[in-house]
Design a protein around this motif. Structure first.
Motif, PDB file in Angstrom:
ATOM      1  N   SER A  49       0.842  -1.191   0.000  1.00 28.57           N
ATOM      2  CA  SER A  49       0.000   0.000   0.000  1.00 28.57           C
ATOM      3  C   SER A  49       0.879   1.244   0.000  1.00 28.57           C
ATOM      4  O   SER A  49       2.009   1.227   0.509  1.00 28.57           O
ATOM      5  N   VAL A  50       0.369   2.300  -0.583  1.00 25.69           N
ATOM      6  CA  VAL A  50       1.113   3.551  -0.691  1.00 25.69           C
ATOM      7  C   VAL A  50       0.728   4.454   0.472  1.00 25.69           C
ATOM      8  O   VAL A  50      -0.459   4.614   0.786  1.00 25.69           O
ATOM      9  N   THR A  51       1.721   5.048   1.110  1.00 25.58           N
ATOM     10  CA  THR A  51       1.442   5.957   2.220  1.00 25.58           C
ATOM     11  C   THR A  51       0.853   7.271   1.699  1.00 25.58           C
ATOM     12  O   THR A  51       0.874   7.535   0.488  1.00 25.58           O
ATOM     13  N   GLU A  52       0.346   8.073   2.603  1.00 25.20           N
ATOM     14  CA  GLU A  52      -0.217   9.364   2.196  1.00 25.20           C
ATOM     15  C   GLU A  52       0.848  10.222   1.526  1.00 25.20           C
ATOM     16  O   GLU A  52       0.606  10.841   0.480  1.00 25.20           O
ATOM     17  N   PHE A  53       2.055  10.259   2.111  1.00 20.60           N
ATOM     18  CA  PHE A  53       3.125  11.024   1.473  1.00 20.60           C
ATOM     19  C   PHE A  53       3.556  10.370   0.158  1.00 20.60           C
ATOM     20  O   PHE A  53       3.895  11.054  -0.804  1.00 20.60           O
ATOM     21  N   GLY A  54       3.522   9.028   0.124  1.00 22.06           N
ATOM     22  CA  GLY A  54       3.868   8.331  -1.105  1.00 22.06           C
ATOM     23  C   GLY A  54       2.963   8.723  -2.257  1.00 22.06           C
ATOM     24  O   GLY A  54       3.418   8.887  -3.394  1.00 22.06           O
ATOM     25  N   THR A  55       1.667   8.900  -1.973  1.00 19.60           N
ATOM     26  CA  THR A  55       0.722   9.332  -3.008  1.00 19.60           C
ATOM     27  C   THR A  55       1.073  10.731  -3.503  1.00 19.60           C
ATOM     28  O   THR A  55       1.047  11.017  -4.702  1.00 19.60           O
ATOM     29  N   TYR A  56       1.420  11.616  -2.557  1.00 20.35           N
ATOM     30  CA  TYR A  56       1.821  12.977  -2.925  1.00 20.35           C
ATOM     31  C   TYR A  56       3.102  12.958  -3.755  1.00 20.35           C
ATOM     32  O   TYR A  56       3.202  13.615  -4.801  1.00 20.35           O
ATOM     33  N   TYR A  57       4.067  12.154  -3.325  1.00 16.97           N
ATOM     34  CA  TYR A  57       5.353  12.101  -4.032  1.00 16.97           C
ATOM     35  C   TYR A  57       5.196  11.441  -5.399  1.00 16.97           C
ATOM     36  O   TYR A  57       5.913  11.786  -6.347  1.00 16.97           O
ATOM     37  N   TYR A  58       4.269  10.515  -5.533  1.00 17.91           N
ATOM     38  CA  TYR A  58       3.978   9.878  -6.824  1.00 17.91           C
ATOM     39  C   TYR A  58       3.596  10.933  -7.855  1.00 17.91           C
ATOM     40  O   TYR A  58       4.056  10.907  -8.999  1.00 17.91           O
ATOM     41  N   GLY A  59       2.745  11.895  -7.459  1.00 12.77           N
ATOM     42  CA  GLY A  59       2.368  12.975  -8.365  1.00 12.77           C
ATOM     43  C   GLY A  59       3.561  13.823  -8.767  1.00 12.77           C
ATOM     44  O   GLY A  59       3.685  14.234  -9.931  1.00 12.77           O
ATOM     45  N   ILE A  60       4.455  14.088  -7.817  1.00 11.33           N
ATOM     46  CA  ILE A  60       5.662  14.860  -8.126  1.00 11.33           C
ATOM     47  C   ILE A  60       6.523  14.097  -9.138  1.00 11.33           C
ATOM     48  O   ILE A  60       7.028  14.673 -10.115  1.00 11.33           O
ATOM     49  N   CYS A  61       6.680  12.799  -8.918  1.00  8.55           N
ATOM     50  CA  CYS A  61       7.495  11.989  -9.830  1.00  8.55           C
ATOM     51  C   CYS A  61       6.923  12.002 -11.236  1.00  8.55           C
ATOM     52  O   CYS A  61       7.677  12.105 -12.223  1.00  8.55           O
ATOM     53  N   LEU A  62       5.606  11.891 -11.353  1.00  8.38           N
ATOM     54  CA  LEU A  62       4.987  11.919 -12.684  1.00  8.38           C
ATOM     55  C   LEU A  62       5.306  13.230 -13.397  1.00  8.38           C
ATOM     56  O   LEU A  62       5.625  13.232 -14.595  1.00  8.38           O
ATOM     57  N   ASN A  63       5.225  14.339 -12.681  1.00  9.02           N
ATOM     58  CA  ASN A  63       5.514  15.645 -13.292  1.00  9.02           C
ATOM     59  C   ASN A  63       6.979  15.765 -13.693  1.00  9.02           C
ATOM     60  O   ASN A  63       7.298  16.258 -14.786  1.00  9.02           O
ATOM     61  N   VAL A  64       7.871  15.325 -12.814  1.00  9.09           N
ATOM     62  CA  VAL A  64       9.309  15.417 -13.109  1.00  9.09           C
ATOM     63  C   VAL A  64       9.661  14.557 -14.314  1.00  9.09           C
ATOM     64  O   VAL A  64      10.359  15.005 -15.239  1.00  9.09           O
ATOM     65  N   LEU A  65       9.173  13.334 -14.344  1.00  9.30           N
ATOM     66  CA  LEU A  65       9.483  12.430 -15.450  1.00  9.30           C
ATOM     67  C   LEU A  65       8.888  12.932 -16.763  1.00  9.30           C
ATOM     68  O   LEU A  65       9.493  12.775 -17.831  1.00  9.30           O
ATOM     69  N   ALA A  66       7.701  13.538 -16.676  1.00 12.97           N
ATOM     70  CA  ALA A  66       7.084  14.101 -17.887  1.00 12.97           C
ATOM     71  C   ALA A  66       7.934  15.244 -18.432  1.00 12.97           C
ATOM     72  O   ALA A  66       8.118  15.375 -19.650  1.00 12.97           O
ATOM     73  N   MET A  67       8.454  16.093 -17.538  1.00 15.73           N
ATOM     74  CA  MET A  67       9.305  17.197 -17.994  1.00 15.73           C
ATOM     75  C   MET A  67      10.613  16.690 -18.608  1.00 15.73           C
ATOM     76  O   MET A  67      11.107  17.242 -19.592  1.00 15.73           O
ATOM     77  N   VAL A  68      11.170  15.619 -18.036  1.00 11.62           N
ATOM     78  CA  VAL A  68      12.392  15.043 -18.591  1.00 11.62           C
ATOM     79  C   VAL A  68      12.123  14.497 -19.989  1.00 11.62           C
ATOM     80  O   VAL A  68      12.900  14.725 -20.923  1.00 11.62           O
ATOM     81  N   ARG A  69      10.996  13.773 -20.148  1.00 13.75           N
ATOM     82  CA  ARG A  69      10.656  13.247 -21.473  1.00 13.75           C
ATOM     83  C   ARG A  69      10.442  14.378 -22.465  1.00 13.75           C
ATOM     84  O   ARG A  69      10.895  14.321 -23.609  1.00 13.75           O
ATOM     85  N   GLU A  70       9.740  15.430 -22.008  1.00 14.83           N
ATOM     86  CA  GLU A  70       9.436  16.538 -22.909  1.00 14.83           C
ATOM     87  C   GLU A  70      10.713  17.238 -23.351  1.00 14.83           C
ATOM     88  O   GLU A  70      10.855  17.610 -24.524  1.00 14.83           O
ATOM     89  N   SER A  71      11.659  17.403 -22.443  1.00 13.30           N
ATOM     90  CA  SER A  71      12.911  18.075 -22.813  1.00 13.30           C
ATOM     91  C   SER A  71      13.672  17.259 -23.848  1.00 13.30           C
ATOM     92  O   SER A  71      14.256  17.802 -24.785  1.00 13.30           O
ATOM     93  N   GLY A  72      13.656  15.921 -23.703  1.00 10.97           N
ATOM     94  CA  GLY A  72      14.316  15.073 -24.685  1.00 10.97           C
ATOM     95  C   GLY A  72      13.639  15.140 -26.039  1.00 10.97           C
ATOM     96  O   GLY A  72      14.296  15.141 -27.081  1.00 10.97           O
TER      97      GLY A  72
END
Length: 300
Positions: free
Chosen positions: A57-80
């Motif tokens: 199960s994902v913790t409450e902070f894990g859910t929040y950090y999951y959203g951050i990771c999605l945004n960061v990874l999307a920006m990395v893909r977009e820059s490439g």
């Protein structure tokens, strides 16, 4: 340890709700996936997931950090992708969904030609007859059979998906071939079964034929059996088990060799529309643009 890689692994763990499945999809060991998670948790100073022997199960902070990771990874893909657009060398991973039989018989054999043109693009192909939700998954594009519901997706028409009625010479040696669609009621027929996630489940007990007068003949066929895979149905027909409607691209080599025979040639089966669909976007990634061009050249 590579933080971006750790983020990617964490996102996959959350998406799959399993360390084992995430490890398989990432080509990593379960121990390595655990190491990536521990690295992130040690750096952040808090737990991201709670693991037991059977559940995750994902913790409450894990859910929040999951959203951050999605945004960061999307920006990395977009820059490439932006860099690739400038350099004229498309690159990156393209996630594609395709129907099972079309994917195996027609699409996958063509991909070597695509890779020869675009060696820096990787295609991850998911083969399934289910309709994937393009708005809530990470698929870049999907090939769909059948009518398209109203949506906000762009749909590019591909070559229609033809169907043929077939039987083997062995079956026809023991059973007189049908002269009309109604004669099928006296034969051993095999159906391709599709579950509720596809558009074809409503067609399980009915076959449609179009005559020379363009009139449609609906026939209720008493099926001997149903199989949820067209290639499995084809194998049964080749063994003389009965008559079936098969995708033309699948039956073609057997028809050419004489191991299958086409039945009711004065009637035709309605084609199924086929489209490539993808989300509307202001700036299309060059990897998707390259694949669209290739697919339309091959299957338009």
């Amino acid at each position: 340890m590579d933080k971006l890689k750790a983020m990617q692994v964490f996102v996959r763990v959350v998406d799959k709700q399993s360390l084992t499945v995430a490890a398989q999809n990432s080509n990593l060991s379960v121990a390595m996936v655990s190491n990536y998670l521990k690295y992130l948790e040690d750096e952040l100073g808090t737990a991201l997931v709670v693991r037991t022997t059977r559940t995750l199960s994902v913790t409450e902070f894990g859910t929040y950090y999951y959203g951050i990771c999605l945004n960061v990874l999307a920006m990395v893909r977009e820059s490439g992708e932006v860099a690739a657009n400038f350099t004229g060398n498309p690159e990156g991973t393209l996630n594609l969904a395709a129907p099972r039989t079309f994917g195996v018989v027609a699409l996958l054999p063509r991909l070597n030609a695509f890779y020869a043109q675009h060696p820096r693009i990787r295609i991850d192909v998911s083969l399934s007859d289910d309709i994937v939700d393009m708005n809530n998954t990470d698929y870049d594009a999907a090939i769909r059979l059948g009518p398209l519901p109203d949506s906000n997706l762009v749909a590019r028409p591909l070559r229609p998906y033809g169907l043929v009625l077939c039987a083997s010479p062995d079956y026809l040696a023991a059973n007189p071939p049908p002269s009309t669609p109604d004669d099928l009621a006296q034969h051993q027929c095999i159906a391709t079964y599709f579950d509720h996630k596809t558009v074809w489940n409503r067609l399980q007990t009915t076959w449609a034929f179009i005559g020379a007068d363009d009139a449609t003949h609906q026939v209720n066929v008493p099926f001997k059996m149903q199989v949820n895979d067209a290639q499995g149905v084809c194998a049964l027909v080749l063994q003389g088990a009965g008559i079936a409607v098969l995708p033309e691209i699948l039956a073609r080599p057997w028809l050419q060799s004489g191991q299958l025979l086409r039945l009711l040639p004065e009637y035709r089966l309605p084609d199924r529309a086929m489209h490539l669909v993808y989300r509307k976007m202001d700036s299309m990634p060059s990897k998707l643009k390259a694949f669209i061009t290739f697919l339309l050249d091959e299957f338009a």
